[in-house]
Scaffold this motif. Structure first.
Motif, PDB file in Angstrom:
ATOM      1  N   ALA A 128     -40.149 -21.162  19.773  1.00 55.05           N
ATOM      2  CA  ALA A 128     -40.145 -21.985  18.566  1.00 55.05           C
ATOM      3  C   ALA A 128     -41.314 -21.635  17.662  1.00 55.05           C
ATOM      4  O   ALA A 128     -41.204 -21.706  16.427  1.00 55.05           O
ATOM      5  CB  ALA A 128     -40.188 -23.469  18.946  1.00 55.05           C
ATOM      6  N   GLY A 129     -42.473 -21.255  18.259  1.00 49.93           N
ATOM      7  CA  GLY A 129     -43.613 -20.866  17.439  1.00 49.93           C
ATOM      8  C   GLY A 129     -43.310 -19.644  16.586  1.00 49.93           C
ATOM      9  O   GLY A 129     -43.665 -19.597  15.399  1.00 49.93           O
ATOM     10  N   ALA A 130     -42.625 -18.656  17.177  1.00 51.73           N
ATOM     11  CA  ALA A 130     -42.251 -17.469  16.398  1.00 51.73           C
ATOM     12  C   ALA A 130     -41.265 -17.822  15.287  1.00 51.73           C
ATOM     13  O   ALA A 130     -41.391 -17.348  14.149  1.00 51.73           O
ATOM     14  CB  ALA A 130     -41.662 -16.411  17.325  1.00 51.73           C
ATOM     15  N   ALA A 131     -40.283 -18.663  15.607  1.00 51.31           N
ATOM     16  CA  ALA A 131     -39.307 -19.070  14.588  1.00 51.31           C
ATOM     17  C   ALA A 131     -39.972 -19.889  13.487  1.00 51.31           C
ATOM     18  O   ALA A 131     -39.659 -19.728  12.298  1.00 51.31           O
ATOM     19  CB  ALA A 131     -38.180 -19.866  15.241  1.00 51.31           C
ATOM     20  N   ALA A 132     -40.893 -20.778  13.880  1.00 54.32           N
ATOM     21  CA  ALA A 132     -41.586 -21.585  12.869  1.00 54.32           C
ATOM     22  C   ALA A 132     -42.446 -20.710  11.966  1.00 54.32           C
ATOM     23  O   ALA A 132     -42.530 -20.937  10.750  1.00 54.32           O
ATOM     24  CB  ALA A 132     -42.441 -22.642  13.565  1.00 54.32           C
TER      25      ALA A 132
END
Length: 661
Positions: free
Chosen positions: A434-438
């Motif tokens: 999720a950090g990469a997507a965010a």
């Protein structure tokens, strides 16, 4: 719950218990004693389903409580009528009627428990639309089976004593036995559907509902195990096990509603299911091998040895397979984190844009961890929300990319208060994804803001240049023009030459002023500054209105307030290009411009009654004008759609967000 309904439930439960005890009194007079398995099972069923039915009605679960009471009444009626018919002499009142009731009144107790009750467990809520037809199939099985046994001629029944008594069924119908296989098929389908509905709901359930379903499935598993044990033990003990099989389900339902938090039933259920399935696999494997090789190797030594070897070889892989399957049934994607991450990665890869990937992310995390609400919050960027309320004390996990905090993952807290260790590890891995997507969504949002800022800055700069040229350079040159004209009038020495020179200078300066105004108009539509967007649109519509083409402009009744320069310029440009295309290519007689203003966007459509796209020459494709309209809207994060209405013609539908960058 209404007092009358509660009173009726208590009365029915009490009447069923009294009927069962009356049957017990008659059994005391019977020479058969208590060796009858059927009598013991039917009596226990009547006693253990009545009180829970009344309890469920008191707790507001009228349908489920009513089904339990129906089971109790059916079993009590079967117990009492069977004992009365066995003990009664022919001259006792109602002997034939009671005998007829004893022939079929027991059946609803069997069928309701197996084919109807599972759809309403554990909370008495109506089944979903998927399983509702199967629940109705169970109801049909109750009616069909009861009718079959009620109308079956006694000489065709399975009770030898009744068949040889010479008595006739007062309602017997020839051919009623044909309903028996139909009812059996309905019972089988509905029973399997009920078990499937419990499994599906357990897989999807969250929070307290999941705990209740675990209790119910534990009761179902206990019932099935006792039934299987009753078939495996000697006849003397099978009756007790058969009667005991009626106890686990009603007890587990009451526990699910009253004390479902007492123990962690999911662990018990998981291990019990694995053990039960392993036992069934071993028994099936042994039976099949002995049946296939018994004639060849001998049933006393050779085939059993081979079967034992096959069972020993298959135990380990089958045990692993069953453990994986049961864990997936109970825990969903958390049971196989690598598979869950792989599918999440595939979902994010197929997203058309980072914002869409972020939107999918919240729903996927909620599905994988089986929580109802998940929010993905990005610092200075977009957010994705699956569900509305995370509760007073949600779980918060920071989202980090390349050592920088980019957002936060907010989830509802699980029923147990904390995630299990396997789920917690999976949550941390999901947070990295999720950090990469965010981060990607944040960069895309920053890029969009920069693009809109650039478009707006360019429009504002053009507006500033227009005003500077118009307000400063234009008046200055006009003043010079006036001075030269004054020189011409005051020239004394050579009036004719000075006048000629002054005339040339005045003409030159007038051309310069004209060029300045032309440059101003080239930088942007000056009508916007002079008149505003509404009047500029009116002027544009009037310029294209002519014989053969009627142009109608419909503006909001309250008018148009001042909008950001970029939006006004884009709107005027798109409308002008659409009108030009209509005049040149559409062969239309009428063109309507409808403008509407929403709190967040400016909407307008340009529609004509011409030949439309299909009337263009073969090989037609969108030209520069249509592409420029789409590009002008996209630069402001808007939308420009070129449509072909059903009535013919062409429609340009535009939405420009009212965003001041």
């Amino acid at each position: 719950m209404h007092t009358r309904t509660v009173l009726i439930g208590d009365s029915v439960a009490g009447a069923a218990a009294a009927a069962t005890l009356a049957g017990f009194g008659l059994r005391l007079r019977s020479p058969a004693g208590f060796a009858d398995d059927y009598w013991l099972w039917i009596s226990v069923t009547a006693l253990v389903y009545g009180p829970p039915g009344a309890f469920l009605i008191r707790r507001g679960r009228a349908v489920l409580g009513g089904l339990f009471l129906a089971v109790s009444v059916s079993a009590a009626t079967g117990a009492l009528t069977a004992e009365y018919a066995a003990a009664a002499l022919p001259h006792w009142p109602g002997h034939l009627t009671v005998l007829w009731l004893s022939a079929w009144s027991w059946l609803p107790a069997y069928v309701i428990v197996a084919a109807v009750v599972p759809y309403w467990l554990p909370s008495g809520e109506r089944p979903s639309r998927v399983f509702r037809p199967l629940m109705y199939t169970g109801c049909a099985a109750v009616a069909t089976g009861s009718a079959a046994w009620a109308l079956l001629p006694w000489e065709h029944g399975d009770d030898p004593a009744l068949a040889e008594s010479g008595l006739l069924n007062p309602l017997g119908v020839a051919g009623a036995e044909a309903l028996l296989p139909v009812s059996l098929a309905l019972i089988t389908v509905a029973s399997l559907g009920g078990l499937a509905s419990l499994g599906v709901r357990l897989r999807r359930a969250e929070g307290d509902e999941r705990g209740r379903l675990a209790w119910v499935l534990a009761g179902v598993a206990g019932t099935l195990l006792l039934l299987a044990a009753a078939q495996a033990v000697p006849a003397r003990g099978s009756g007790v096990l058969l009667a005991a099989s009626a106890v686990p389900l009603p007890v587990s339902v009451v526990a699910a509603i009253q004390r479902y938090r007492l123990w962690d039933m999911e662990t018990v259920l998981r291990r019990g299911l694995v053990w039960a399935l392993m036992s069934a696999e071993i028994a099936l494997c042994y039976t099949v091998v002995v049946a296939l090789l018994g004639d060849l190797l001998g049933r006393s030594l050779g085939a059993p040895l081979v079967a034992a070897a096959v069972v020993a070889i298959s135990v380990a892989p089958v045990h692993r397979l069953l453990q994986r399957g049961v864990r997936r049934l109970l825990y969903g994607d958390a049971a196989d984190p690598y598979d869950a991450l792989g599918r999440l990665g595939a979902t994010l890869e197929t997203a058309a844009a980072p914002a869409e990937a972020l939107e999918r992310l919240a729903g996927d995390v909620a599905r994988i961890l089986r929580v109802p609400v998940v929010w993905v919050l990005v610092l200075d960027g977009p957010e994705s929300r699956h569900g509305d309320d995370v509760g007073a004390d949600p779980v918060r996990v920071p989202l980090v990319h390349a050592g920088e905090a980019v957002g936060e993952l907010v989830l509802t807290r699980p029923r147990a208060g904390e995630f299990r260790p396997a789920e917690a590890r999976l949550l941390n891995v999901l947070a990295r994804q999720a950090g990469a997507a965010a981060h990607a969504a944040r960069l895309a949002a920053d890029l969009d803001r920069s693009r809109r800022a650039l478009v707006a800055a360019r429009a504002e700069e053009r507006r500033r240049l227009r005003r500077d040229l118009h307000d400063h350079l234009g008046p200055s040159l006009s003043a010079v023009q006036l001075q030269l004209e004054t020189i011409r009038d005051l020239a004394a020495d050579d009036p004719d030459g000075a006048g000629e020179l002054a005339d040339r200078c005045a003409a030159w300066l007038a051309g310069a002023v004209s060029d300045v105004r032309r440059i101003v108009d080239g930088l942007g539509p000056s009508a916007l500054d002079d008149l505003g967007l509404a009047e500029a649109l009116r002027a544009q519509a009037a310029a294209f209105d002519r014989p053969g083409l009627t142009v109608r402009l419909n503006l909001p009744a309250q008018g148009l307030p001042p909008l950001p320069a970029a939006i006004e310029a884009a709107a005027l440009r798109i409308v002008g290009e659409a009108l030009a295309n209509t005049a040149r290519h559409s062969r239309a007689g009428r063109c309507d411009i409808d403008v509407a203003l929403a709190p967040d966007a400016l909407h307008f459509t340009v529609r004509d009654d011409g030949v439309g796209m299909t009337g263009s020459a073969p090989g037609w494709r969108a030209g520069v004008g249509l592409e420029s309209m789409t590009e002008a809207a996209a630069q402001l994060d808007g939308r420009c759609e070129i449509l072909a209405p059903a009535g013919g013609g062409t429609e340009i539908s535009v939405r420009l967000p009212r965003v001041e960058v």
